[in-house]
Enzyme design. Structure first.
Site, PDB file in Angstrom:
ATOM      1  N   CYS A 112     -91.464  36.963   2.940  1.00 26.06           N
ATOM      2  CA  CYS A 112     -92.464  35.893   2.918  1.00 26.06           C
ATOM      3  C   CYS A 112     -93.331  36.003   4.165  1.00 26.06           C
ATOM      4  O   CYS A 112     -92.816  36.080   5.284  1.00 26.06           O
ATOM      5  CB  CYS A 112     -91.769  34.534   2.870  1.00 26.06           C
ATOM      6  SG  CYS A 112     -92.926  33.140   2.922  1.00 26.06           S
ATOM      7  N   CYS A 141     -92.610  32.763   6.542  1.00 19.95           N
ATOM      8  CA  CYS A 141     -91.362  32.481   7.263  1.00 19.95           C
ATOM      9  C   CYS A 141     -90.435  33.689   7.412  1.00 19.95           C
ATOM     10  O   CYS A 141     -89.358  33.570   7.975  1.00 19.95           O
ATOM     11  CB  CYS A 141     -90.603  31.343   6.599  1.00 19.95           C
ATOM     12  SG  CYS A 141     -89.897  31.773   4.992  1.00 19.95           S
ATOM     13  N   CYS A 183     -91.373  30.336  -2.136  1.00 21.40           N
ATOM     14  CA  CYS A 183     -90.332  30.720  -1.182  1.00 21.40           C
ATOM     15  C   CYS A 183     -89.366  29.549  -1.027  1.00 21.40           C
ATOM     16  O   CYS A 183     -89.783  28.406  -0.836  1.00 21.40           O
ATOM     17  CB  CYS A 183     -90.958  31.074   0.164  1.00 21.40           C
ATOM     18  SG  CYS A 183     -89.742  31.403   1.458  1.00 21.40           S
ATOM     19  N   CYS A 226     -89.753  27.950   2.806  1.00 27.21           N
ATOM     20  CA  CYS A 226     -90.942  27.288   3.346  1.00 27.21           C
ATOM     21  C   CYS A 226     -91.887  26.756   2.276  1.00 27.21           C
ATOM     22  O   CYS A 226     -92.955  26.239   2.608  1.00 27.21           O
ATOM     23  CB  CYS A 226     -91.696  28.222   4.285  1.00 27.21           C
ATOM     24  SG  CYS A 226     -92.500  29.598   3.445  1.00 27.21           S
ATOM     25  N   CYS A 240     -94.687  38.288 -10.743  1.00 34.32           N
ATOM     26  CA  CYS A 240     -96.033  38.739 -10.407  1.00 34.32           C
ATOM     27  C   CYS A 240     -96.459  38.016  -9.128  1.00 34.32           C
ATOM     28  O   CYS A 240     -96.784  36.830  -9.152  1.00 34.32           O
ATOM     29  CB  CYS A 240     -96.962  38.418 -11.576  1.00 34.32           C
ATOM     30  SG  CYS A 240     -98.603  39.092 -11.423  1.00 34.32           S
TER      31      CYS A 240
END
Length: 134
Positions: free
Chosen positions: A51, A54, A100, A103, A123
């Site tokens: 991510c 984070c 995510c 976060c 995707c």
């Protein structure tokens, strides 16, 4: 298994300072980058996609495949609880948004038209991911 036990919480100003304008638009405002424009959408390098907000590990290159859509596509996340699926009814469609788990960054969507073994196509927006090569 998720070994993290915390949520990453930042103010809007902190996110804007950390992220590029495009990363901010995608991850914090549920944006979508243009097809075939994202970093690593067609990369064949081995490594880990995390991510951008984070640094949470999300996808392994071994689960990445060419979907023909112009966005990085994966058959599964690195851990089942690395991402959260949320119903998305925007633009007059019913889709499943992927965020995510740490976060709440908007990453992309998952569709039931992927290859075996999962039959899923995660995707993702490439600008929502950072790549660490093995």
């Amino acid at each position: 298994m998720n070994t993290r036990t915390f949520k990453v919480v930042k103010t809007d100003a902190e996110w804007r300072e950390q992220l590029t304008p495009e990363q901010y638009q995608i991850t914090r405002n549920h944006g979508t980058e243009r097809a075939f424009s994202s970093p690593n959408f067609d990369s064949k390098l081995k490594g880990l996609y995390k991510c951008v907000c984070c640094d949470r590990p999300l996808y392994r290159s071994e689960n990445k495949y060419e979907s023909g859509t112009g966005w990085p596509s994966f058959t599964s996340p690195v851990e089942p609880d690395a991402v959260i699926a949320v119903e998305d009814r925007s633009y007059g469609m019913l889709r499943t948004e992927i965020k995510c788990a740490d976060c709440d960054a908007h990453l992309g969507h998952v569709f039931p038209d992927g290859p075996p073994p999962t039959g899923l196509r995660y995707c993702m927006n490439g600008n929502a991911l950072v790549f660490d090569q093995d």
